[in-house]
Design a protein around this motif. Structure first.
Motif, short mmCIF file in Angstrom:
data_model
loop_
_atom_site.label_atom_id
_atom_site.label_comp_id
_atom_site.label_asym_id
_atom_site.label_seq_id
_atom_site.Cartn_x
_atom_site.Cartn_y
_atom_site.Cartn_z
N MET A 242 0.85 -1.17 0.00
CA MET A 242 0.00 0.00 0.00
C MET A 242 0.90 1.24 0.00
N HIS A 243 0.56 2.20 -0.79
CA HIS A 243 1.26 3.48 -0.86
C HIS A 243 0.50 4.48 0.01
N VAL A 244 1.19 5.17 0.89
CA VAL A 244 0.57 6.10 1.82
C VAL A 244 1.03 7.51 1.49
N THR A 245 0.09 8.44 1.48
CA THR A 245 0.43 9.82 1.14
C THR A 245 -0.48 10.80 1.86
N THR A 246 -0.05 12.04 1.90
CA THR A 246 -0.91 13.12 2.41
C THR A 246 -1.38 13.99 1.24
N ASP A 247 -1.01 13.64 0.02
CA ASP A 247 -1.31 14.42 -1.17
C ASP A 247 -2.78 14.27 -1.56
N HIS A 248 -3.50 15.38 -1.53
CA HIS A 248 -4.91 15.39 -1.89
C HIS A 248 -5.12 15.71 -3.37
N GLU A 249 -4.05 15.91 -4.13
CA GLU A 249 -4.14 16.35 -5.53
C GLU A 249 -5.04 15.44 -6.37
N ASP A 250 -4.93 14.12 -6.18
CA ASP A 250 -5.75 13.19 -6.96
C ASP A 250 -7.24 13.40 -6.70
N LEU A 251 -7.59 13.84 -5.54
CA LEU A 251 -8.99 14.04 -5.19
C LEU A 251 -9.60 15.21 -5.96
N LEU A 252 -8.78 16.17 -6.31
CA LEU A 252 -9.29 17.38 -6.95
C LEU A 252 -9.68 17.14 -8.40
N ASP B 28 -4.79 1.27 -4.38
CA ASP B 28 -3.78 0.76 -3.44
C ASP B 28 -3.12 1.89 -2.64
N ARG B 29 -3.67 3.08 -2.73
CA ARG B 29 -3.12 4.24 -2.01
C ARG B 29 -4.03 4.61 -0.85
N LEU B 30 -3.41 5.06 0.22
CA LEU B 30 -4.14 5.59 1.37
C LEU B 30 -3.73 7.06 1.51
N VAL B 31 -4.69 7.94 1.37
CA VAL B 31 -4.45 9.37 1.55
C VAL B 31 -4.86 9.70 2.98
N VAL B 32 -3.92 10.29 3.74
CA VAL B 32 -4.15 10.57 5.16
C VAL B 32 -3.97 12.06 5.43
N ASP B 33 -4.85 12.58 6.29
CA ASP B 33 -4.74 13.96 6.76
C ASP B 33 -4.30 13.90 8.23
N PRO B 34 -2.99 14.01 8.51
CA PRO B 34 -2.49 13.90 9.88
C PRO B 34 -3.10 14.93 10.83
N ASP B 35 -3.37 16.14 10.34
CA ASP B 35 -3.97 17.17 11.20
C ASP B 35 -5.37 16.76 11.65
N GLN B 36 -6.12 16.07 10.79
CA GLN B 36 -7.45 15.63 11.18
C GLN B 36 -7.38 14.53 12.23
N VAL B 37 -6.37 13.67 12.14
CA VAL B 37 -6.19 12.64 13.18
C VAL B 37 -5.98 13.33 14.53
N LEU B 38 -5.13 14.36 14.57
CA LEU B 38 -4.88 15.08 15.81
C LEU B 38 -6.15 15.78 16.31
N ALA B 39 -6.92 16.35 15.39
CA ALA B 39 -8.18 16.98 15.79
C ALA B 39 -9.15 15.95 16.35
N ASN B 40 -9.18 14.75 15.76
CA ASN B 40 -10.05 13.69 16.26
C ASN B 40 -9.64 13.25 17.66
N VAL B 41 -8.34 13.20 17.93
CA VAL B 41 -7.85 12.86 19.27
C VAL B 41 -8.40 13.86 20.27
N ALA B 42 -8.22 15.14 19.99
CA ALA B 42 -8.66 16.20 20.92
C ALA B 42 -10.17 16.15 21.12
N MET B 43 -10.92 15.96 20.05
CA MET B 43 -12.38 15.94 20.16
C MET B 43 -12.84 14.76 21.03
N ALA B 44 -12.26 13.60 20.83
CA ALA B 44 -12.65 12.43 21.61
C ALA B 44 -12.29 12.62 23.09
N MET B 45 -11.15 13.23 23.36
CA MET B 45 -10.75 13.45 24.75
C MET B 45 -11.68 14.46 25.43
N GLU B 46 -12.08 15.48 24.72
CA GLU B 46 -13.02 16.45 25.28
C GLU B 46 -14.38 15.81 25.53
#
Length: 192
Positions: A1-11, A36-54
């Motif tokens: 699996m190829h992992v990326t933060t690049d959203h360009e393909d989505l546009l 076979d690619r996973l596009v990840v938004d690391p900032d959203q993962v961090l936001a999800n952590v904070a939201m769940a903790m709150e």
């Protein structure tokens, strides 16, 4: 699996519901599979952590699942294994825990450390090895005892000899320790 933060393909593609959710800044989706690619938004993962903790602090009885509410295993593997952001993830989780807890509970109770017999494997049947749990508990107690945010470079030193799987376990252990501490604080202060 190829992992990326690049959203360009989505546009340039017809946007599926999942792609629209990933691009929506008000949605909690943090990744999407594109073949076979996973596009990840690391900032959203961090936001999800904070939201769940709150959410946990507002209602300790709220069911919160790391897999469903915070980050999927694929997202955690991408962040920790592919992007080497384990220290950033854990530092964020520790700092969020301290921010939430210190804003609501008495300082003397917050600073009181979780004891070594606070064993997540016994309490929650958590799948975390002893070393990962000890690193998490030590970092959690240290963070609550100090008044400044922990830096990811400090956490990186603690994680230096741990595998990617153990780093994910440290993150999950910190999250569970936070819930344990919030529950204890709510019981002690009568907020529950």
């Amino acid at each position: 699996m190829h992992v990326t933060t690049d959203h360009e393909d989505l546009l340039h593609a017809h946007l599926s519901r999942e792609a629209q959710e990933l691009l929506d800044p008000h949605h909690h989706r943090a990744s999407i599979h594109l073949g076979d690619r996973l596009v990840v938004d690391p900032d959203q993962v961090l936001a999800n952590v904070a939201m769940a903790m709150e959410r946990l602090d507002l209602d300790i009885n709220t069911p919160v699942s790391i897999e469903d509410d915070v980050a999927t295993l694929d997202e955690l593997v991408a962040l920790v294994g592919h992007f080497d952001q384990g220290p950033a993830l854990i530092a964020h989780t520790l700092n969020t825990a301290a921010r939430v807890i210190k804003s609501r509970y008495p300082s003397e109770l917050v600073r009181h450390p979780l004891p070594p017999d606070c064993d997540l494997r016994r309490l929650f049947h958590a799948d975390v090895d002893e070393r990962s749990q000890n690193v998490a508990r030590s970092a959690f107690n240290q963070r609550l005892a100090q008044d400044v945010d922990v830096r990811e470079t400090e956490i990186a030193v603690e994680l230096d000899w741990l595998s990617a799987q153990q780093r994910i376990e440290v993150f999950m252990a910190v999250f569970f320790l936070y819930g344990t501490k919030v529950g204890a604080l709510q019981n002690r202060t009568g907020l529950r």
